[in-house]
Structure formats: structure tokens, C-alpha cells
Design a protein around this motif. Structure first.
Motif, PDB file in Angstrom:
ATOM      1  N   LEU A   1       8.729  -6.833 -21.041  1.00  0.00           N
ATOM      2  CA  LEU A   1       8.699  -8.481 -21.112  1.00  0.00           C
ATOM      3  C   LEU A   1       9.359  -9.019 -22.102  1.00  0.00           C
ATOM      4  O   LEU A   1      10.255  -8.415 -22.657  1.00  0.00           O
ATOM      5  CB  LEU A   1       7.054  -8.938 -20.744  1.00  0.00           C
ATOM      6  N   GLY A   2       9.220 -10.267 -22.208  1.00  0.00           N
ATOM      7  CA  GLY A   2       9.678 -11.147 -23.142  1.00  0.00           C
ATOM      8  C   GLY A   2       9.254 -10.845 -24.639  1.00  0.00           C
ATOM      9  O   GLY A   2       8.522 -10.298 -25.063  1.00  0.00           O
ATOM     10  N   GLY A   3      10.411 -11.336 -25.591  1.00  0.00           N
ATOM     11  CA  GLY A   3      10.168 -11.125 -27.161  1.00  0.00           C
ATOM     12  C   GLY A   3      10.173 -12.242 -27.806  1.00  0.00           C
ATOM     13  O   GLY A   3      10.433 -13.598 -27.143  1.00  0.00           O
TER      14      GLY A   3
ATOM     15  N   GLY B   1       0.794  -1.091   0.066  1.00  0.00           N
ATOM     16  CA  GLY B   1       0.048  -0.095  -0.209  1.00  0.00           C
ATOM     17  C   GLY B   1       0.849   1.332   0.050  1.00  0.00           C
ATOM     18  O   GLY B   1       0.252   2.366  -0.226  1.00  0.00           O
ATOM     19  N   LYS B   2       2.152   1.330   0.070  1.00  0.00           N
ATOM     20  CA  LYS B   2       2.924   2.502   0.034  1.00  0.00           C
ATOM     21  C   LYS B   2       3.445   2.809  -1.292  1.00  0.00           C
ATOM     22  O   LYS B   2       3.755   4.040  -1.408  1.00  0.00           O
ATOM     23  CB  LYS B   2       4.003   2.370   1.286  1.00  0.00           C
ATOM     24  N   ALA B   3       3.789   1.924  -2.091  1.00  0.00           N
ATOM     25  CA  ALA B   3       4.192   2.195  -3.299  1.00  0.00           C
ATOM     26  C   ALA B   3       3.192   2.572  -4.441  1.00  0.00           C
ATOM     27  O   ALA B   3       2.118   1.935  -4.090  1.00  0.00           O
ATOM     28  CB  ALA B   3       4.964   0.774  -3.844  1.00  0.00           C
ATOM     29  N   ARG B   4       3.325   3.319  -5.266  1.00  0.00           N
ATOM     30  CA  ARG B   4       2.471   3.819  -6.283  1.00  0.00           C
ATOM     31  C   ARG B   4       2.669   3.369  -7.319  1.00  0.00           C
ATOM     32  O   ARG B   4       1.758   3.535  -8.428  1.00  0.00           O
ATOM     33  CB  ARG B   4       2.449   5.513  -6.088  1.00  0.00           C
ATOM     34  N   LYS B   5       3.749   2.748  -7.795  1.00  0.00           N
ATOM     35  CA  LYS B   5       4.117   2.281  -9.088  1.00  0.00           C
ATOM     36  C   LYS B   5       5.057   0.996  -9.046  1.00  0.00           C
ATOM     37  O   LYS B   5       6.058   1.086  -8.395  1.00  0.00           O
ATOM     38  CB  LYS B   5       4.691   3.592  -9.752  1.00  0.00           C
ATOM     39  N   ILE B   6       5.033   0.303 -10.083  1.00  0.00           N
ATOM     40  CA  ILE B   6       5.904  -0.722 -10.288  1.00  0.00           C
ATOM     41  C   ILE B   6       6.438  -0.696 -11.726  1.00  0.00           C
ATOM     42  O   ILE B   6       5.809  -0.753 -12.870  1.00  0.00           O
ATOM     43  CB  ILE B   6       5.526  -2.271 -10.032  1.00  0.00           C
ATOM     44  N   SER B   7       7.751  -0.482 -11.804  1.00  0.00           N
ATOM     45  CA  SER B   7       8.312  -0.728 -13.252  1.00  0.00           C
ATOM     46  C   SER B   7       8.982  -2.126 -13.261  1.00  0.00           C
ATOM     47  O   SER B   7      10.221  -2.234 -12.648  1.00  0.00           O
ATOM     48  CB  SER B   7       9.317   0.331 -13.510  1.00  0.00           C
ATOM     49  N   PHE B   8       8.594  -3.008 -14.186  1.00  0.00           N
ATOM     50  CA  PHE B   8       9.359  -4.495 -14.374  1.00  0.00           C
ATOM     51  C   PHE B   8      10.097  -4.807 -15.540  1.00  0.00           C
ATOM     52  O   PHE B   8       9.342  -4.478 -16.677  1.00  0.00           O
ATOM     53  CB  PHE B   8       8.099  -5.274 -13.927  1.00  0.00           C
ATOM     54  N   THR B   9      11.207  -5.404 -15.463  1.00  0.00           N
ATOM     55  CA  THR B   9      11.751  -5.799 -16.686  1.00  0.00           C
ATOM     56  C   THR B   9      12.030  -7.389 -16.305  1.00  0.00           C
ATOM     57  O   THR B   9      12.754  -7.650 -15.493  1.00  0.00           O
ATOM     58  CB  THR B   9      12.792  -5.220 -17.251  1.00  0.00           C
ATOM     59  N   GLY B  10      11.463  -8.377 -17.376  1.00  0.00           N
ATOM     60  CA  GLY B  10      11.788  -9.614 -17.129  1.00  0.00           C
ATOM     61  C   GLY B  10      10.894 -10.063 -17.827  1.00  0.00           C
ATOM     62  O   GLY B  10      10.245 -10.008 -19.058  1.00  0.00           O
TER      63      GLY B  10
END
Ligand SMILES: NC(=O)c1ccc[n+]([C@@H]2O[C@H](COP(=O)([O-])OP(=O)(O)OC[C@H]3O[C@@H](n4cnc5c(N)ncnc54)[C@H](O)[C@@H]3O)[C@@H](O)[C@H]2O)c1
Ligand SMILES: O=CCCC(=O)O
Length: 487
Positions: free
Chosen positions: A260-262, A228-237
Motif C-alpha cells: 500500500l501507500g507510503g 468464492g473461487k479465488a483463494r488469495k488476493i495480492s494487491f498493490t495500490g
């Protein structure tokens, strides 16, 4: 095969703790980081727990308000200093990356230049965050549109580009005024920890960046995404993990960026300059040993030029030197681990069982380490498993096509849509096919699309959002407007 030149003793000095609220701390437990060429343990690193994750996000949340109010120029200059420091420590970063994940030193130096450039690029963007103003249709109000940082961000990166995947997120987050919790991949924490230290040296205030390496990604990231404290997720994987995180992010309606994947198609038309296409294929296939989301995964070559293309590609691939990334003359390093090597062996065996022909390679190299020979497969049937799976290794499967519609249908026959490569000398065909290819990026007569000035990202299941370019900072900003009655 080349053999190792560097030993762990040559490892640059790197902090190995948890970085929370501006201080390096010991962890309750540690995990080992191994060199994939030799299996030698490079270092033991603090293994973050859910409790550490909580402390890290608490620090990021506490620092957010003050950080959001810093002057853009201040944030810009921190990034600029970090850029200079990374460049000054090119050899340290390159050595770490080669030791952690295997890429040849020359390629690792290339990643330092590429990764550092995101810091410089976003140092320049920090002072160009602009709003907008308008008058409502009824003429009664002015609308003053501003931009505000999203808030504390969760950054998660993979092992294949340990520096650049970090700077591509940290650069825009710092520029936008967001605080961060950062979890690098467990295979490559050392590069991320050195980057963290460099950002501290560059003057990033306490609590703005908090780095937690861990072998328990789910525990740490769940704490951040569902807490509940974070406002955004940026994910590479991978796409699979991206889907898990999208499900978790839904619980708190969190902003998401997903790289994400290719499953990149590489099209060679009958009118292509075949030598240039082979040059492009060498880059698109072999950059990072094929362990890249941008790696050409399926080659579709027109029947008129398929023999010439396949023969020339096989000649070039078989001339490469496989070996330890630290040894001079190495072109292709080890794959990341036993699972990565096993996957490549299994995919090649499946293609051969279904009728593909090995033109060169087709086997692992050496008894130890996770080396695989650069491989060209011809006559690959459409139902081979590798046509639908990221190979993540130095294997080029060649399929034949006879007309454009067939090539486009094959290229688009995938859930992924990150990048495609197209080789043709006919400008009309180039426009026509680029328009029809379902991908976020198209390399036209080039095997490399990645650049900090470009909006990197994919369509379909390759992700959401873009990193880099002028739009990269938007992922870390919200719109916020003031409605003001017009006097
Ligand atoms: N589109 C892009 O920009 C881009 C760039 C690089 C790599 N990739 C993709 O990344 C993949 C290779 O990297 P990888 O093997 O490290 O991917 P991965 O998905 O296994 O891991 C990526 C990150 O997610 C973490 N993770 C794993 N399980 C998790 C969970 N349940 N909850 C939270 N975090 C979790 C890992 O520890 C790591 O930090 C490939 O599919 C490649 O195409 C995409
Ligand atoms: O693994 C994906 C490649 C990342 C890049 O080229 O920036």
C-alpha cells in the motif's frame, strides 16, 4: 520543456482484448488509453465487465489442479523464457510505459530490467520450494511439512510501475503453481497486455493467467474476491482501496498481500556526507517523477547542514529538464493525470500558506500535459498537509531537526511505514536510528531500496506481506503436513 518525439504510430503492436482461458477475446465495450504528456489517445482496450470477470475466474479455477501438478522445472523454464522475451522486447515495453504513464524512456528501460528480473528471480525460486520434517515431542509421530500452492489468485496492480508491479506478483504465483486473474490499472493496460502475450508465448498453459482490463474495477474485483473461487488476493495500490479489499476478502477468509501507500521520511544527520545525501535525495524523490510508494515525502535535515543540503538539492533539481518522456534529454515526465497534478498544486499551496518558502519550482510547467516543476520547499511547518499525505509528485519539503529523538518522533509520526532513508557516517547512529524507525525498509546512505532480491513491503498501514526476495514465494504457498505414526 522538451517536446514529443514519438507518435501513437510508433506504438508497438499490442493485443487490446480480454485474455481468458488462453485466448484473446473482444469485449462488449472499450475504453481509451491516453498519453499524459499530449492527451493523444494511444489505443482502445476491451473494458471488462462482471461477466468477463466470472469467465476469467472460472478458467483460473478449472486450470488450477493440473497447473499445481506441473513439475517445478517446467514452471521455472516458462518464467525463464518469459524473462528472455521481456528483455528482448525492452524497447517495446519501455515505449509503452513512457506513452501510457509518462516516465522518461531511460527510466522506463530501467523498469524493464527491474521488472524482468522478478521473472528470472522466481524462475530460480520455483525449483527451491522446500519442506521440513520433525518428530513430535512425545516421539510417536513424524511430521512431514510440505508446501502447496494457495490456489487461484487475484492480482491487482497500480499504474506507476506498470510492468514491475505485474511481474512481482506473476513471477511468484507461477513459480508456486497458482493460477491467476489479473487486473491492471486502467491508465496502463497496454504494458500488462503485452506482458500477458509474452507469458503466453513463453508457454504458460491456457487458463493459468487471465487478464481483464476494466474501467469498473469494483465490479470485476468484487466478482473475484466475493465469488468464492479465488483463494488469495495480492494487491498493490493505495491504502484506501487496500482497506476496501481487506473488508471484501474477510467475507471469504481469503489470504491477502497488501502493498500500500507510503510516506517516507528522509533523515540527514549532522555527520552525513551532504553530497551523498543530495545524490540519494535525487533518486528517492525523483524516481518516477515522485510517483512512487517509495518516494521520499518528508526531508528531516539537521540544523547544522540544512542550508547546505537545501541549496545543493535546489541547484540539482532546478537543472532538470521537464518534458515529454519520449524526448531525448527529458529528466522529469508528466504526472499521470489532471487529478494528480491538481493534488500536487493544492499541497504546495497549503504548505506555502502555512509558512513554507519555495526555493525552486512551485508551479506547473507548460500549458498542456500534466507537468510540474521539480520543487524544493524550505521552512516547512509540521502541520502542512503534505507531511501527512503522499505527494506523488516532484516536490521535496525540507523540515529542520535538532536532535535524534525529535527526528525519530517526526519520522514515525505517520500511519504509513513502508520505507525510510537515513544518511549518517556514524555506524552507531546508523544502527540506533534504523532500529527505531518504523518502516519495513531502510535505505542507509542510499536513495534506492527496491530490488528483486529483497523482501519489499511495509509495516503499519503500508501493508501486509512481502514481495520479492526469498520470502516472496511464501505469499503464494500454504503449509500442509502429513502426520505419520512412527513405527
Ligand atoms: N507498496 C507498494 O509496493 C506500492 C507500489 C506501487 C504503488 N503503491 C501505491 O499505489 C498508489 C498509486 O497507485 P494507484 O493510484 O493506481 O492506486 P489505486 O489504489 O487507486 O489503484 C490501484 C489498483 O486498484 C484498482 N482499484 C481501484 N478501486 C478499486 C476497487 N474499489 N476495487 C478493486 N480495485 C480497485 C485500480 O483500478 C488499480 O488497478 C499509491 O498510494 C502508491 O503508494 C504501492
Ligand atoms: O511505487 C512503489 C515503488 C515500487 C518499487 O520500487 O518496486
Amino acid at each position: 520543456m522538451t517536446t514529443t518525439e514519438l507518435q501513437p504510430a510508433t506504438l508497438p503492436a499490442v493485443p487490446t482484448g480480454l485474455f481468458i482461458d488462453g485466448r484473446w477475446r473482444d469485449g462488449a465495450r472499450t475504453f481509451d488509453v491516453e498519453n499524459p504528456a499530449t492527451g493523444v489517445v494511444l489505443a482502445s482496450v476491451a473494458d471488462g465487465t462482471a461477466d468477463d470477470a466470472r469467465r476469467a475466474i472460472d478458467a483460473a479455477a478449472a486450470a488450477q489442479d493440473q497447473w499445481a501438478r506441473t513439475a517445478p522445472r517446467e514452471r521455472s523454464e516458462i518464467l525463464r523464457r518469459a524473462y528472455e522475451l521481456v528483455i528482448a522486447r525492452t524497447e517495446d515495453f519501455a515505449t509503452l510505459m513512457t506513452l501510457e504513464m509518462g516516465k522518461p524512456l531511460a527510466e522506463a528501460r530501467g523498469e524493464v530490467a527491474y521488472g524482468a528480473e522478478f521473472l528470472r528471480w522466481f524462475s530460480e525460486e520455483a525449483v527451491r520450494i522446500a519442506g521440513d520434517t520433525t518428530v513430535t515431542g512425545d516421539g510417536r509421530n513424524r511430521i512431514l511439512v510440505g508446501r502447496a500452492p494457495v490456489g487461484p489468485c487475484v492480482l491487482i496492480t497500480p499504474w506507476n510501475f506498470p510492468l514491475a508491479m505485474g511481474t512481482r506478483k506473476i513471477g511468484p504465483a507461477v513459480a508456486a503453481g497458482c493460477t491467476m486473474v489479473f487486473k491492471p490499472a486502467p491508465q496502463t493496460p497496454l504494458t500488462a497486455l503485452l506482458l500477458t502475450e509474452v507469458l503466453r508465448e513463453a508457454g504458460l498453459p491456457d487458463g493459468v493467467l487471465n487478464t481483464v482490463a476494466t474501467t469498473d474495477a469494483a465490479a470485476v474485483v468484487t466478482e473475484w474476491v466475493e465469488g468464492g473461487k479465488a483463494r488469495k488476493i495480492s494487491f498493490t495500490g493505495s491504502t484506501n482501496v487496500g482497506k476496501i479489499l481487506l473488508g471484501q476478502a474477510a467475507k471469504t477468509v481469503m489470504r491477502t498481500s497488501m502493498e500500500l501507500g507510503g510516506n517516507a521520511p528522509f533523515l540527514v544527520c549532522a555527520d552525513a556526507d551532504v553530497d551523498k545525501a543530495v545524490d540519494g535525495a535525487m533518486v528517492a524523490k525523483l524516481r518516477n517523477m515522485g510517483e512512487a510508494c517509495t518516494a521520499a515525502n518528508r526531508f528531516y535535515v539537521h540544523r547544522d547542514v540544512v542550508d547546505e543540503f537545501t541549496t545543493k538539492l535546489a541547484e540539482r533539481m532546478s537543472a532538470l529538464t521537464v518534458g515529454d518522456g519520449t524526448a531525448p534529454g527529458t529528466d522529469v515526465g508528466p504526472l499521470i493525470d489532471a487529478a494528480g497534478l491538481g493534488k500536487v498544486e493544492r499541497l504546495v499551496a497549503d504548505a506555502v500558506a502555512k509558512g513554507a518558502r519555495i526555493v525552486t519550482g512551485g508551479e506547473r510547467a507548460g500549458e498542456t500535459g500534466y507537468f510540474y516543476r521539480p520543487t524544493v520547499l524550505a521552512d516547512v511547518p509540521a502541520d502542512a498537509e503534505l507531511a501527512a499525505t503522499e505527494i506523488f509528485g516532484p516536490v521535496a519539503p525540507v523540515h529542520v531537526f535538532d536532535d535524534e529523538d525529535e527526528a525519530i518522533a517526526a519520522a514515525n509520526d505517520t500511519d504509513a511505514g513502508l520505507v525510510a532513508y537515513l544518511f549518517t557516517q556514524d555506524i552507531d547512529r546508523a544502527w540506533r536510528l534504523s532500529d527505531r524507525i518504523e518502516a519495513g525498509m531502510v535505505g542507509l546512505n542510499t536513495g534506492l531500496v527496491s530490488n528483486p532480491a529483497a523482501p519489499f513491503g511495509g509495516v503499519k498501514q503500508s501493508g501486509l506481506g512481502r514481495e520479492g526476495g526469498r520470502v516472496g514465494i511464501d505469499e503464494f504457498l500454504e503449509y500442509k503436513y502429513l502426520a505419520i505414526p512412527k513405527g
